[in-house]
Design a protein around this motif. Structure first.
Motif, short mmCIF file in Angstrom:
data_model
loop_
_atom_site.label_atom_id
_atom_site.label_comp_id
_atom_site.label_asym_id
_atom_site.label_seq_id
_atom_site.Cartn_x
_atom_site.Cartn_y
_atom_site.Cartn_z
N LYS A 149 -2.47 7.07 3.88
CA LYS A 149 -1.21 7.12 4.60
C LYS A 149 -0.09 7.62 3.70
O LYS A 149 0.69 8.50 4.07
CB LYS A 149 -0.88 5.71 5.08
N ARG A 150 -0.04 7.05 2.50
CA ARG A 150 0.97 7.48 1.53
C ARG A 150 0.82 8.98 1.25
O ARG A 150 1.78 9.72 1.24
CB ARG A 150 0.80 6.74 0.22
N ASN A 154 -6.92 2.12 -7.77
CA ASN A 154 -6.26 2.50 -6.52
C ASN A 154 -4.82 2.03 -6.44
O ASN A 154 -3.97 2.70 -5.88
CB ASN A 154 -7.03 1.92 -5.33
N ASN A 155 -4.56 0.85 -7.00
CA ASN A 155 -3.19 0.35 -6.95
C ASN A 155 -2.24 1.30 -7.66
O ASN A 155 -1.14 1.58 -7.17
CB ASN A 155 -3.11 -1.02 -7.64
N TYR A 208 -1.74 4.41 -5.72
CA TYR A 208 -0.87 4.15 -4.58
C TYR A 208 0.60 4.19 -4.99
O TYR A 208 1.41 4.88 -4.37
CB TYR A 208 -1.21 2.80 -3.96
N PHE A 218 -2.54 -3.17 -1.42
CA PHE A 218 -1.31 -3.06 -0.63
C PHE A 218 -1.64 -2.64 0.79
O PHE A 218 -2.48 -1.77 1.01
CB PHE A 218 -0.36 -2.04 -1.25
N LEU A 269 -10.62 -1.30 -2.60
CA LEU A 269 -9.40 -0.63 -2.13
C LEU A 269 -8.17 -1.21 -2.82
O LEU A 269 -8.25 -2.24 -3.47
CB LEU A 269 -9.28 -0.81 -0.61
N SER A 271 -4.48 2.74 3.01
CA SER A 271 -3.12 2.69 2.47
C SER A 271 -2.81 3.94 1.67
O SER A 271 -1.73 4.52 1.79
CB SER A 271 -2.94 1.47 1.58
N ILE A 272 -3.78 4.37 0.87
CA ILE A 272 -3.57 5.55 0.05
C ILE A 272 -3.51 6.80 0.92
O ILE A 272 -2.63 7.66 0.75
CB ILE A 272 -4.69 5.66 -1.02
N SER A 307 -10.83 6.93 0.64
CA SER A 307 -11.42 6.00 1.62
C SER A 307 -10.48 4.86 1.93
O SER A 307 -10.72 4.08 2.84
CB SER A 307 -12.73 5.45 1.07
N ASP A 308 -9.40 4.76 1.19
CA ASP A 308 -8.48 3.65 1.37
C ASP A 308 -7.34 4.05 2.31
O ASP A 308 -6.59 4.98 2.04
CB ASP A 308 -7.92 3.27 -0.01
#
Lengths: 879, 161
Positions: free
Chosen positions: A367-368, A326-327, A330, B48, B45, A364-365, A361-362
């Motif tokens: 939103k990006r 995921n990082n 992102y 960040f 997740l 942060s992702i 499901s994340d």
């Protein structure tokens, strides 16, 4: 041993605090410790000073106040031993921040320590200065730090370099002093010095263009070489991370190269080879490698164009997007945002993947990805992308709905290919997430609906259908209520049926039911209820068969505890019972709302709005400024007769008509608002009711504009009729508010009045030109000699029809003028009819001065705007 | 980097270091908000969190969350690497570090951090250099203690009994 100085060691105190079971216990322990420390401070106890400070730091970290220990830090710093200084500086950095004045006291100690013979003490001072220096300290100590950049020990040089960063950030003027020493750091071999030196150069470039030029000229080749060396260096255990030698240095070098290459083709050219090498050879299976690739891609995207490299970079991002980590995904999305400016087409290729990421499901992702999708949308793909987003809206979680709704609304507004599509999409959004929709959005929707006259029927039926299914989403209910109020007849009669529509049968009483539900529903807010009440009132004339029932519902609300609803229902029921003659005019359909006005207002383009007169200053007598042209505001339309069929006249005139109940001619047509002629008293009055000097009237214009950004303003106006009239009523003189009282109390209409009295004065041809004649008939109420009722009759002397007819009048300050709405705004040609308009003039100096009036008549003939002006001095003397 | 936070899984603050100016009130607000956001995030997740226009990069080691806040245009992956760098140095210094080490020797954790970051910028990429530098300063302290001799250490020793 001193009984007050706490004998417990730091370790024991921490243990005691950790042993506490409750917050209260912890507080007690901390209180006891603090008391002991305070006592020790008061006794100036030296032996335990550093231990006490250590305890204080721990207590501070727990969130208790420790300000009383600040001076202790300074004492420790001022002492001679290294252990004391070490703990003192740590306390200084923890307990103080740069805004505390105590900090000024430490400058001297810092200066001494920067020149200390023990390099570790110098290091402590540099570290403290770098972490908490204020601008003043930076200025005072910059020369010492600059000198330390050449210190023999590399550990001091690197600390001095980072300290310099703080200094130039606080005081950018000092940047050039650091330029040369910084560039010499770039030649170092020691990694720590190199890293900090590169960082210092990067920050120098940010604050000083001179430094940027200097480094561009002198350092690029050296930097490229350093990067090449480090990229090709063999395994070195000290700096190795996941098989890469010092990724931190890699990243910093790439960052500095980016700044140097940006906007300079020559510099960019120097670095392409090494960038290509880093981009293609760096291992991407570990985080460290990806961090370098990420930085490298950003550098490639930022420096001057090189097609081949960019392809490489976009490919790396593509790999990032498909990564399972995921990082990495992102940062891939993050970087694509920047890439889209450079190469939109390449990013479009990844559209499907990006859309998938919106559904991740994340948060942060998500939103990006949403931000990215938003940037990806254009005219050609708006339909499928919006469809996807709306589908996702249905399943997305609550926290994300607000974001996604805002984005969809903005996309639909921006790229909508057709009105029907816009309306359809907005209905979907409203019914799915109406509660997340901002007020401007549904306001805009109403305007669009109002302008799409061929879709009125379709829209009202669609809205009725969805709002029947659910009343969960309040803004959906509002729009539905508004539309039913306006286009209720189309709902019932299936007017304007489109082929794609499924026919529905709605009876008049069904529609009234819906409104009643909205008024009575507990969940819905005041605005919605007020809108529903107005809608009902409007339906009273559209649906004659239900008028009794509507009257009942309105009457029920007379007992409402909410003032707004109560007042509204009293007014409405009064109109329904006693004022049949004006009712049908009152509940006419709204004229088409002016899109330009609304968008202008939304864009907040104040100066243009004023000069274009799309918003006209309009002062209510009590000084409350209102958005003159708030299109949503004037939902209840009093002036439909007089308002032009198309909004040729500006919003201000419209409002004036709307306020016809008792508002004097507060607004002026476009010409006047800019007119230099405002110097003359009389015309001034046109602008500002005769009580305000020109300065104020222009400032009030600004008031209005600013208030029109206030969400509440339109809401407050929603209930056009009465809020306007009530506002004006409590401010104007009793005489002029009498008219409104009449309206509410039903003591008889004004027009009936002066017929009873009959004309006691001869009528007067007040104005005559080759094209137009205006005659005045006068009447007075017995017992009120100050007030004169004037009936103005306009006759067209030309062979052409006049449209958009607007009469305005201004009077000197000793007079109060009140204009009723005109009987029409179209004046038939060749005297084949006339327009009448009632004026009421109150002469505060009755008997001393006679009436005088300046008039202005605007109309359109043969598509040309005509303006006629004149002054009337020949009023009968004793008026 | 604007600030560094160490928060335990229970939400207890173990270390805070502020490189940008935050008032006392803001600091406690930041702590409250961020521990709320970060501690509730699921395990798979990304690391960040976008927060008030900035980005917070966090990583969990055993029961501790290491958080660093950076500008939105920084390199998130690099910050992760810096966090790891710090953790490795802590590990070398304490010898397989655990949360208790950081609680009882919190000042040491700060000293180490000060050898890695100054003014929110990375200072040293070599773990050995960092450890060596901290150890050298520690021995200075020890030497000073021995020099001043009995007084302090004796009293401490007495108190410990």
């Amino acid at each position: 041993m001193n009984p007050f100085s706490s004998g417990t060691r730091l370790r024991d105190m921490i243990r005691a605090i950790r042993a506490c079971k409750t917050a209260a216990e912890e507080r007690a322990v901390v209180r006891k410790e603090c008391a002991a420390i305070r006592a020790a401070i008061n006794e100036n106890d030296q032996d335990y000073r550093h231990r006490n400070l250590a305890k204080l730091m721990f207590i501070h970290m727990l969130g208790y106040p420790t300000h009383f220990g600040q001076m202790e830090c300074l004492k420790l710093i001022a002492s001679t031993g290294f252990p004391e200084k070490r703990i003192g500086y740590l306390g200084l950095m923890l307990l103080l921040d740069e805004r505390q004045e105590v900090l000024m006291l430490v400058t001297n100690s810092l200066k001494q320590d920067l020149n200390h013979s023990n390099q570790y003490i110098v290091g402590l001072a540099l570290c403290a200065l770098g972490n908490i220096s204020s601008a003043e300290m930076a200025r005072d100590l910059a020369p010492d730090v600059e000198r330390l950049l050449q210190f023999r020990d590399p550990n001091i040089r690197k600390k001095a370099a980072l300290c310099s960063i703080r200094i130039i950030k606080k005081v950018p003027d000092l940047a050039e002093n650091f330029m040369h020493p910084a560039s010499s750091l770039l030649k170092e071999k020691h990694h720590g010095v190199l890293i900090t030196g590169v960082q210092l150069c990067t920050d120098l470039c940010k604050v000083s263009s001179e430094a940027l030029e200097y480094f561009r000229e002198n350092c690029i080749e050296g930097l490229v070489k350093t990067l090449r060396d480090i990229a090709n260096s063999p395994y070195s255990p000290e700096y190795d991370i996941a098989g890469i030698t010092d990724p931190f240095l890699h990243i910093r070098l790439l960052k500095l190269l980016r700044i140097l290459g940006q906007g300079d083709a020559g510099a960019s050219d120097c670095m392409t080879d090494i960038l290509a090498q880093v981009a293609s050879r760096t291992e991407s299976n570990k985080n460290a490698g990806n961090a370098i690739l990420y930085e490298c891609v950003e550098t490639i995207m930022s420096i001057e164009d090189n097609g081949g490299l960019r392809v490489l970079a976009i490919n790396i991002l593509g790999r990032f997007l498909s990564n399972r980590d995921n990082n990495i995904r992102y940062v891939g999305l993050n970087m694509l945002m920047k890439a889209i400016m450079v190469d939109a087409k390449a990013v479009q290729r990844h559209r499907a993947t990006i859309l998938e990421c919106v559904k991740d499901s994340d948060a942060s992702i998500q939103k990006r990805a949403l931000e990215l999708v938003y940037l990806l949308v254009n005219e050609s793909n708006v339909k499928p992308l919006t469809k996807e987003l709306i589908e996702y809206l249905e399943v997305s979680n609550q926290e994300f709905k607000g974001d996604i709704t805002a984005k969809i609304c903005s996309l639909v507004e921006k790229f909508s290919p057709a009105k029907i599509w816009y309306i359809d999409q907005m209905l979907k959004v409203l019914s799915e997430a109406g509660n997340f929709v901002k007020d401007e959005v549904w306001h805009a929707l109403i305007i669009v609906i109002s302008n799409a006259s061929d879709l009125h029927g379709y829209t009202v039926r669609a809205l009725y259908r969805v709002s029947q299914a659910s009343t969960e989403q309040e803004s959906l209910v509002r729009v539905a209520v508004w539309c039913v109020g306006e286009y209720g007849d189309m709902l019932v009669n299936n007017v304007g049926m489109l082929d794609i529509e499924e026919p529905i049968t709605v009876t008049e009483s069904d529609a009234v039911d819906a409104m009643e539900v909205a008024i009575k529903c507990q969940r819905l807010g005041l605005t919605t209820k007020a809108m529903a009440l107005i809608a009902l009132f409007k339906l009273s004339s559209r649906f004659p068969s239900c008028s009794e029932r509507i009257k009942d519902i309105i009457v029920q609300n007379k007992r409402s505890l909410v003032l707004e609803l109560q007042q509204r229902s009293i007014e409405f029921s009064c109109i329904l019972q006693k004022h049949h003659n004006i009712r049908s005019a009152l509940v006419e359909r709204m004229p088409i709302l002016d899109e330009a006005t609304f968008t202008g207002r939304k864009a907040g383009s104040l100066p243009t709005a004023v000069s274009a007169s799309s918003i006209i200053p309009c002062n209510l007598p009590n000084g409350i400024a209102k958005p003159a042209a708030a299109p949503i505001g004037d939902l209840l339309d009093l002036s439909s007769d007089d308002a032009p069929p198309a909004p040729v006249s500006s919003g201000g005139d419209f409002l004036q008509d709307l306020l016809g109940v008792d508002l004097s001619p507060a607004s002026a047509p476009s010409g006047t608002s800019q007119s230099p002629k405002t110097g003359t008293d009389v015309l001034l009055d046109l602008l500002s009711i005769g009580t305000l000097p020109p300065v104020q009237s222009s400032s009030s214009a600004i008031d209005i504009l600013s208030s029109s950004h206030d969400n509440k303003a339109p809401v407050a106006n929603l209930n056009g009729l009465a809020s306007h009239s009530s506002l004006s009523a409590n401010a104007t003189s009793p005489a002029s508010s009498a008219g409104m009282m009449d309206l509410l109390n039903g003591t008889g209409a004004i027009t009936q009045k002066h017929e009873e009295n009959g004309p006691a004065y001869p009528s007067l041809v007040a104005y005559e030109s080759s094209t137009l004649r205006m005659t005045f008939n006068f009447s007075k109420q017995p017992g009120n000699p100050q007030t004169t009722f004037i009936q103005a009759t306009f006759t067209n002397l030309s062979p052409n029809v006049y449209n958009g007819f607007l009469f305005q009048a201004a009077v000197p300050k000793f007079l109060q003028l009140h204009l009723d709405p005109a009987s029409s705004n179209t004046l038939p040609a060749s005297g084949n009819g006339s327009i009448t308009q009632c004026l009421k003039v109150t002469n505060t100096q009755h008997g001393k001065k006679s009436l005088v009036m300046r008039i202005r008549i605007a109309y359109k003939t043969n598509d040309k705007d005509v303006l006629e002006e004149g002054q009337i001095n020949n009023f009968p003397r004793d008026l | 980097i604007h600030f560094v936070l160490l928060i335990s899984r229970q939400g207890k603050v173990r270390l805070t270091k502020w490189y940008s100016t935050y008032s006392k009130k803001e600091r406690s607000k930041v702590l409250r908000e961020l521990s709320g956001v970060i501690l509730t995030r699921g395990p798979r997740l990304c690391n960040f969190v976008e927060w008030r226009g900035l980005k917070v990069v966090y990583k969990r080691y055993a029961s501790l969350y290491f958080c660093m806040c950076m500008d939105p245009d920084g390199n998130e992956l690099e910050i992760l690497e810096i966090i790891h760098h710090y953790v490795e140095v802590l590990d070398r210094y304490f010898g397989s570090v655990c949360e208790l080490d950081l609680i009882y020797n919190f000042h040491k954790a700060y000293y180490i951090l000060d050898e890695i970051l100054i003014s929110g910028e990375l200072q040293e990429s070599s773990k050995r250099t960092v450890v060596r530098s901290v150890a050298a300063q520690d021995s200075l302290v020890e030497a000073a203690k021995e020099e001043t001799g009995s007084t302090i250490s004796n009293i401490i020793a007495l108190a410990a009994k």
